[in-house]
Scaffold this motif. Structure first.
Motif: not given
Length: 155
Positions: A6, A10-11, A56, A59-60, A67, A113, A122, A126-127, A130
């Motif tokens: 994940t 995300l990164n 984002i 989330l990270i 991040p 994406y 993800l 996160s999903s 995103i």
């Protein structure tokens, strides 16, 4: 292991978002004399990109990751360099080409994406975020993809 997937995904999206912001900054002010009616939408896209970046990053960090805030993708860097080269050569339709490059960049972001969502890397939270960002990207893509309207205006 799943958390690492994940964070990695995300990164990658953070890199795409950084590409988007840097790309917008590189074309800022280049086309607004000819296409002033797009300026408001463009400003909205920049603001949206910064919000997406912060989401984002959150989330990270919530998942214990680091991040990669300032890095962009190699493809994005190459694309911006190509745009800079093209814009340095005087042509009669550089404004239209700049708008086409915005559309190209938005299309690339949508693909990245979409791939991240389809990858299964993800987590569910996160999903959701995103997927909402992807919806916003598609809206801005469709607004700028209507470039034919602007091309015909000048013919």
């Amino acid at each position: 292991m799943e958390n690492n997937k994940t964070i990695s995904a995300l990164n990658e999206l953070l890199h795409i978002t950084n590409d988007r912001i840097k790309g917008f900054e590189s074309v800022e002010g280049q086309v607004w004399e000819s296409y002033s009616d797009l300026k408001g939408e463009y400003d909205k896209m920049i603001s949206q990109s910064k919000i997406m970046k912060n989401e984002i990053i959150n989330l990270i960090t919530e998942r214990g990751g680091n991040p990669d805030e300032e890095t962009s993708s190699l493809a994005g860097s190459l694309h911006r360099t190509w745009i800079d080269i093209k814009n340095s050569i005087p042509t009669s339709n550089s404004d239209k080409e700049t708008l086409e490059n915005v559309v190209f960049g938005e299309k690339h972001a949508i693909e990245a994406y979409d791939n991240a969502l389809k990858s299964g890397d993800l987590c569910s939270e996160s999903s959701k975020i995103i997927a909402e960002q992807l919806r916003q990207l598609r809206i801005s893509y469709h607004q700028f993809n209507n470039i034919e309207h602007y091309k015909k205006r000048d013919e």
